[in-house]
Design a protein around this motif. Structure first.
Motif, mmCIF file in Angstrom:
data_model
loop_
_atom_site.group_PDB
_atom_site.id
_atom_site.type_symbol
_atom_site.label_atom_id
_atom_site.label_comp_id
_atom_site.label_asym_id
_atom_site.label_seq_id
_atom_site.Cartn_x
_atom_site.Cartn_y
_atom_site.Cartn_z
ATOM 1 N N LEU A 1 0.831 -1.195 0.000
ATOM 2 C CA LEU A 1 0.000 0.000 0.000
ATOM 3 C C LEU A 1 0.867 1.248 0.000
ATOM 4 O O LEU A 1 1.949 1.271 0.607
ATOM 5 N N GLU B 1 0.709 -0.787 -11.831
ATOM 6 C CA GLU B 1 -0.158 0.359 -11.570
ATOM 7 C C GLU B 1 -0.493 0.444 -10.087
ATOM 8 O O GLU B 1 -0.810 -0.559 -9.456
ATOM 9 N N TRP B 2 -0.411 1.674 -9.555
ATOM 10 C CA TRP B 2 -0.904 1.946 -8.213
ATOM 11 C C TRP B 2 -2.402 2.200 -8.357
ATOM 12 O O TRP B 2 -2.808 3.177 -8.973
ATOM 13 N N VAL B 3 -3.229 1.310 -7.831
ATOM 14 C CA VAL B 3 -4.687 1.371 -7.982
ATOM 15 C C VAL B 3 -5.302 1.801 -6.657
ATOM 16 O O VAL B 3 -5.010 1.205 -5.608
ATOM 17 N N GLU B 4 -6.174 2.820 -6.704
ATOM 18 C CA GLU B 4 -6.863 3.288 -5.501
ATOM 19 C C GLU B 4 -7.702 2.151 -4.927
ATOM 20 O O GLU B 4 -8.395 1.449 -5.660
ATOM 21 N N LEU B 5 -7.662 2.002 -3.605
ATOM 22 C CA LEU B 5 -8.404 0.923 -2.958
ATOM 23 C C LEU B 5 -9.898 0.999 -3.277
ATOM 24 O O LEU B 5 -10.558 -0.021 -3.428
ATOM 25 N N ARG C 1 -11.253 1.748 -6.020
ATOM 26 C CA ARG C 1 -11.516 1.243 -7.384
ATOM 27 C C ARG C 1 -11.534 -0.278 -7.477
ATOM 28 O O ARG C 1 -11.996 -0.833 -8.480
ATOM 29 N N CYS D 1 -3.384 3.541 -2.178
ATOM 30 C CA CYS D 1 -3.382 2.686 -3.373
ATOM 31 C C CYS D 1 -2.676 1.369 -3.067
ATOM 32 O O CYS D 1 -1.885 1.274 -2.137
#
Length: 156
Positions: A18, A118-122, A124, A22
């Motif tokens: 984290l 990719e850093w993905v927002e939690l 999403r 993200c």
């Protein structure tokens, strides 16, 4: 049972990393569909699972991490999900902290199906094609804090 049908259990370690709300995911093309996976991979003989997680993250993402603790244990038994009957995997999923710069992405041993990182927002996570899909909610719930270690069972 012929040798080609012999079931062997493959151990693997995955990492939940984290940063700024993200989670780091591998973007991939799997069965002609775009999807996401946690970084990680197969355990080598004689290697502890936490060492596997750290090594695989470094190879696949270029990031150095500190493995903090086991979050979940997950199995995949192919015969239960329409997959190959000899496909049986056990994955230890660890919570890891960055030990370096989050922007320096790019490993030297990407998976064959990997198309990027990719850093993905939690927030999403429920809307993306994260595989296995059974991990979407547990990972998204990390926004509320780290849960106790849990056996997730045989999930696809």
């Amino acid at each position: 049972m012929a040798d080609s049908d012999t079931v062997t259990v493959r151990n693997a370690a995955k990492a939940v990393i984290l940063h700024d709300g993200c989670v780091l995911l591998q973007r991939a093309l799997w069965e002609e569909r775009e999807c996401f996976f946690l970084p990680g991979g197969g355990q080598r003989p004689g290697e502890a699972l936490d060492v596997t997680a750290r090594r695989e993250v470094l190879e696949e993402t270029g990031l150095d991490v500190t493995v903090e603790r086991l979050l979940w244990l997950r199995e995949y038994i192919g015969a239960h999900h329409g997959g190959a009957p000899q496909d049986h995997r056990v994955e230890a999923i660890f919570f890891c902290r960055l030990a370096g710069d989050a922007t320096k992405l790019g490993g030297n041993a990407e998976d064959d199906v990997q198309t990027g990182l990719e850093w993905v927002e939690l927030e999403r996570l429920p809307a993306i094609n994260l595989l296995p899909s059974g991990l979407r909610s547990p990972i998204a719930d990390l926004v509320y804090g780290e849960p106790p270690t849990k056996y997730l069972g045989d999930i696809a």
